[in-house]
Scaffold this motif. Structure first.
Motif, short mmCIF file in Angstrom:
data_model
loop_
_atom_site.label_atom_id
_atom_site.label_comp_id
_atom_site.label_asym_id
_atom_site.label_seq_id
_atom_site.Cartn_x
_atom_site.Cartn_y
_atom_site.Cartn_z
N GLN A 121 4.24 5.76 4.58
CA GLN A 121 4.98 4.52 4.81
C GLN A 121 5.49 3.93 3.50
N VAL A 122 4.67 3.96 2.48
CA VAL A 122 5.09 3.40 1.19
C VAL A 122 6.22 4.23 0.59
N ARG A 123 6.13 5.55 0.73
CA ARG A 123 7.22 6.39 0.23
C ARG A 123 8.52 6.08 0.96
N GLU A 124 8.41 5.80 2.25
CA GLU A 124 9.61 5.52 3.05
C GLU A 124 10.13 4.10 2.81
N GLY A 125 9.23 3.12 2.87
CA GLY A 125 9.66 1.73 2.89
C GLY A 125 9.38 0.92 1.65
N GLY A 126 8.77 1.54 0.62
CA GLY A 126 8.54 0.84 -0.63
C GLY A 126 7.62 -0.35 -0.51
N ARG A 127 7.90 -1.37 -1.30
CA ARG A 127 7.04 -2.54 -1.37
C ARG A 127 6.87 -3.24 -0.01
N PRO A 128 7.94 -3.44 0.78
CA PRO A 128 7.75 -4.08 2.08
C PRO A 128 6.77 -3.33 2.98
N ALA A 129 6.85 -2.01 3.01
CA ALA A 129 5.91 -1.22 3.81
C ALA A 129 4.50 -1.33 3.25
N ALA A 130 4.39 -1.38 1.93
CA ALA A 130 3.08 -1.45 1.30
C ALA A 130 2.36 -2.74 1.67
N VAL A 131 3.04 -3.88 1.54
CA VAL A 131 2.36 -5.15 1.83
C VAL A 131 2.10 -5.30 3.32
N THR A 132 2.98 -4.76 4.16
CA THR A 132 2.76 -4.85 5.61
C THR A 132 1.59 -3.98 6.04
N GLY A 133 1.52 -2.77 5.52
CA GLY A 133 0.40 -1.90 5.85
C GLY A 133 -0.92 -2.45 5.36
N MET A 134 -0.92 -2.99 4.14
CA MET A 134 -2.15 -3.59 3.62
C MET A 134 -2.55 -4.82 4.43
N LEU A 135 -1.56 -5.58 4.90
CA LEU A 135 -1.88 -6.73 5.74
C LEU A 135 -2.56 -6.28 7.02
N ALA A 136 -2.10 -5.19 7.60
CA ALA A 136 -2.74 -4.67 8.81
C ALA A 136 -4.20 -4.33 8.54
N ALA A 137 -4.44 -3.57 7.48
CA ALA A 137 -5.80 -3.13 7.17
C ALA A 137 -6.71 -4.30 6.84
N GLU A 138 -6.21 -5.23 6.03
CA GLU A 138 -7.06 -6.33 5.58
C GLU A 138 -7.27 -7.37 6.67
N THR A 139 -6.27 -7.57 7.54
CA THR A 139 -6.46 -8.47 8.68
C THR A 139 -7.53 -7.91 9.61
N MET A 140 -7.49 -6.61 9.83
CA MET A 140 -8.50 -5.96 10.65
C MET A 140 -9.89 -6.16 10.07
N ARG A 201 6.34 -1.37 13.26
CA ARG A 201 6.05 0.07 13.12
C ARG A 201 5.03 0.31 12.02
N TRP A 202 5.19 -0.35 10.88
CA TRP A 202 4.25 -0.16 9.77
C TRP A 202 2.87 -0.70 10.12
N PHE A 203 2.84 -1.90 10.68
CA PHE A 203 1.57 -2.56 11.00
C PHE A 203 0.81 -1.75 12.06
N ALA A 204 1.49 -1.41 13.15
CA ALA A 204 0.85 -0.67 14.23
C ALA A 204 0.45 0.73 13.78
N GLY A 205 1.27 1.35 12.94
CA GLY A 205 0.95 2.69 12.46
C GLY A 205 -0.34 2.72 11.67
N VAL A 206 -0.54 1.72 10.83
CA VAL A 206 -1.78 1.67 10.05
C VAL A 206 -2.97 1.42 10.97
N LEU A 207 -2.84 0.53 11.93
CA LEU A 207 -3.97 0.25 12.82
C LEU A 207 -4.33 1.47 13.66
#
Length: 219
Positions: A121-140, A201-207
């Protein structure tokens, strides 16, 4: 409140079902209820330490792509926490919770999906994907560790002390502040950078990957 300011809250609300599913995986049910086996906990420590390295790489990308102190410092602090406090936590436990080489290899292979998804996701979407994916993991993690901290005393007393220490780490103001900083980062994302479909997509993918990751502790 403008739409842009509330994007993280709207995202979390849209993904409530995915969050419930991730926080309801067997590992988390056992950890919250105090019934996690020693073998499962040992395998969890192995794969979680590996993912901390992935998370550090992701936050390094966020820091690299941050162009102001306001956007850089929260991720830099989170990165510092990963490479100091969390790395020290795992380092102190390796000898106490050993996993055989063959079992470690099998478990790591099953758990690799989370790092694979996050890094792709980070390779595809850069910084926006990175912070969104990390938000998913850390919110969980904020959610299930807060629930674990509020569990009945009988459940808390059955947990391995080292597991309790890990839960405590994720209920402290420092960690919860990192979640708040990620929310602010997502709030700042313009729809020209990432639309709601991207965020979902990024958030759900990480979860989804988190569920497979935590299921990997089962032998």
């Amino acid at each position: 409140m403008t739409h842009a300011q509330g994007r993280s809250a709207a995202l979390v609300a849209r993904q409530a079902g995915a969050l419930d599913a991730a926080c309801g995986c067997r590992f988390i049910r056992d950890a919250v209820g105090g019934t996690l086996s020693d073998d499962d906990f040992a395998r969890y420590l192995l794969i979680e330490e590996s993912f901390v390295l992935t998370a550090a790489r992701v936050l390094g990308r966020v820091v690299w792509d941050s162009t102001t102190w306001e956007t850089l410092l929260p991720s830099a602090r989170s990165l510092t926490n990963l490479v100091t406090d969390q790395r020290s936590y795992f380092g102190a436990l390796r000898d106490r919770w050993p996993v055989s080489e063959d079992e470690a290899t099998r478990t790591a292979a099953r758990a690799a999906v989370l790092s694979d998804v996050v890094l792709a996701q980070v390779r595809e979407g850069g910084r926006p994907a990175a912070v969104t994916g990390m938000l998913a993991a850390e919110t969980m993690y904020a959610r299930w560790c807060t629930a674990a901290a509020a569990a009945p005393q009988a459940a808390r007393s059955r947990r391995q002390p080292d597991l309790q220490a890990w839960i405590d780490l994720h209920t402290q103001p420092e960690f919860l502040g990192q979640v708040t900083a990620l929310e602010a980062d997502v709030d700042r994302l313009g729809e020209d950078v990432a639309d709601d479909g991207d965020l979902d997509r990024w958030f759900a993918g990480v979860l989804e990957a988190e569920i497979a990751f935590h299921d990997a502790v089962r032998s």
